[in-house]
Design an enzyme around this catalytic site. Structure first.
Site, short mmCIF file in Angstrom:
data_model
loop_
_atom_site.label_atom_id
_atom_site.label_comp_id
_atom_site.label_asym_id
_atom_site.label_seq_id
_atom_site.Cartn_x
_atom_site.Cartn_y
_atom_site.Cartn_z
N LYS A 165 0.80 -1.16 0.06
CA LYS A 165 -0.04 0.08 0.01
C LYS A 165 0.89 1.44 0.04
O LYS A 165 1.83 1.35 0.21
CB LYS A 165 -1.07 -0.16 1.28
CG LYS A 165 -2.17 -1.06 0.89
CD LYS A 165 -3.44 -0.84 1.48
CE LYS A 165 -4.46 -1.92 1.37
NZ LYS A 165 -5.32 -2.17 2.02
N ARG A 197 -3.69 -10.14 4.98
CA ARG A 197 -4.16 -10.16 3.39
C ARG A 197 -3.03 -9.48 2.45
O ARG A 197 -2.81 -8.34 2.53
CB ARG A 197 -5.35 -9.35 3.34
CG ARG A 197 -6.12 -9.15 1.87
CD ARG A 197 -7.39 -8.22 1.93
NE ARG A 197 -7.99 -8.17 0.49
CZ ARG A 197 -7.43 -7.64 -0.59
NH1 ARG A 197 -6.40 -6.79 -0.15
NH2 ARG A 197 -7.98 -7.48 -1.53
N1 HH2 Z 1 -7.59 -3.79 0.89
C1 HH2 Z 1 -7.90 -3.71 -0.45
C2 HH2 Z 1 -9.10 -4.51 -0.86
N2 HH2 Z 1 -9.69 -5.17 -0.08
N3 HH2 Z 1 -10.08 -6.10 2.04
C3 HH2 Z 1 -9.63 -6.08 3.53
N4 HH2 Z 1 -10.54 -6.69 4.43
N5 HH2 Z 1 -8.67 -5.41 3.82
C4 HH2 Z 1 -8.04 -4.53 3.07
O1 HH2 Z 1 -7.05 -3.82 3.80
C5 HH2 Z 1 -8.31 -4.52 1.80
C6 HH2 Z 1 -9.35 -5.15 1.42
C7 HH2 Z 1 -7.13 -2.82 -1.41
O2 HH2 Z 1 -6.18 -3.71 -2.05
P1 HH2 Z 1 -5.94 -4.71 -3.12
O3 HH2 Z 1 -7.14 -5.49 -3.31
O4 HH2 Z 1 -4.76 -5.02 -3.43
O5 HH2 Z 1 -6.27 -3.20 -4.40
P2 HH2 Z 1 -7.65 -2.72 -5.23
O6 HH2 Z 1 -8.54 -2.57 -4.27
O7 HH2 Z 1 -7.07 -1.67 -6.10
O8 HH2 Z 1 -7.99 -3.98 -5.91
#
Ligand code: HH2
Length: 280
Positions: free
Chosen positions: A222, A257
């Site tokens: 992040k 995660r």
């Molecule tokens: N972060 C993201 C998405 N979902 N869910 C939980 N429970 N906790 C988190 O910190 C979290 C999440 C964002 O990360 P990512 O899925 O890699 O990116 P994007 O939202 O751009 O798909």
């Protein structure tokens, strides 16, 4: 959890690793890499082979500024992946969605958990869907919406407000019939948080302990890591991710995660061995 049990040793608890599978064109770290269903399912199985204890499959980016997608679009991306994955899942499968209709479709295919980044901000319907399927639910704290959340995050009482928001969501989920032992809480790293807010939350996960639920955190790649390291891009945030995960586990995280399952698994195993070392 819905027919899927974890090997849990209460005397020597070990953190679980949730592998991220983004079936999106625009996720901040890996957008566009896994849009093809067979490629996404293959990536998911590879993460399980690396040691993921569970997988989180998402079809809508929630990166800052993201406009969101319709339920139809989300299902069109997600369901072909789940069909391939849930025909003999390598480990429990969570679905990263806030839409009850998407959750209904995914759980009907056999998914085990729903990961809601709005902490039931859309009302109790999502929790009702989980309850009807006997599925688990993660509720994550977010201030604002993905479109606006990073404009000017502000808290008078960071830890108290995050805990209170999650407590409300937990109550709503339990009232809707989700089993109390099937709910996880997440402080929402990067969701309406400054760099300082993220660091404090990772350091002070004990503030969520009174909720009595497993704590999940998602620091992986992040932007706060980039901000601490001369703005390195997401692809160069592995070491920062490892540090954040190790510190989070030391602070009480039960689930991390992450994108980089094998590396995080190794780092956490060593950290846990030190934590559990015999006293001199
Ligand atoms: N972060 C993201 C998405 N979902 N869910 C939980 N429970 N906790 C988190 O910190 C979290 C999440 C964002 O990360 P990512 O899925 O890699 O990116 P994007 O939202 O751009 O798909």
């Amino acid at each position: 959890m819905r027919g899927a049990e974890f090997a849990w040793d209460a005397a020597r608890p070990r953190a679980l690793i949730m592998g991220i599978v983004n079936v999106t064109p625009d996720s901040f770290a890996d957008g566009g890499r896994y849009l093809e269903p067979a490629v996404a399912a293959g990536h998911a199985r590879a993460l399980a082979a690396e040691g993921a204890d569970l997988l989180d499959v998402g079809a809508e980016s929630t990166r800052p500024g993201s406009p969101g997608v319709s339920a139809d679009e989300e299902c069109a991306r997600l369901l072909p992946v789940l069909e391939r994955l849930l025909d003999g899942p390598p480990c429990p499968v969570s679905v990263d969605t806030s839409k009850p209709e998407v959750a209904e479709a995914a759980l009907s295919l056999g998914a085990h958990m729903v990961n809601d980044v709005t902490a039931l901000g859309g009302g109790p319907d999502l929790a009702r869907v989980c309850a009807a399927h006997g599925a688990a639910l993660t509720v994550m704290h977010m201030q604002g919406t993905p479109r606006t959340m990073q404009v000017a995050p502000h808290y008078d009482d960071l830890l108290g407000e995050v805990r209170a928001g999650l407590e409300t969501a937990v109550r709503t989920a339990e009232a809707a019939g989700v089993a109390p032992d099937s709910i996880c809480v997440d402080p929402g790293i990067g969701f309406g948080k400054t760099v300082g807010h993220n660091l404090t939350l990772l350091k002070r996960l004990d503030a969520l302990r009174p909720l009595g639920k497993p704590i999940l955190v998602g620091p992986s790649r992040k932007s706060f890591i980039g901000a601490l390291l001369d703005q390195v891009p997401p692809a160069e945030r592995l070491e920062g991710t490892l540090a954040a995960c190790v510190m989070a586990v030391a602070a009480g995280a039960h689930i991390v995660r992450v994108h980089d399952v094998a590396a995080v698994r190794r780092a956490i195993r060593v950290a846990e061995a030190i934590r559990d070392a015999a006293p001199a």
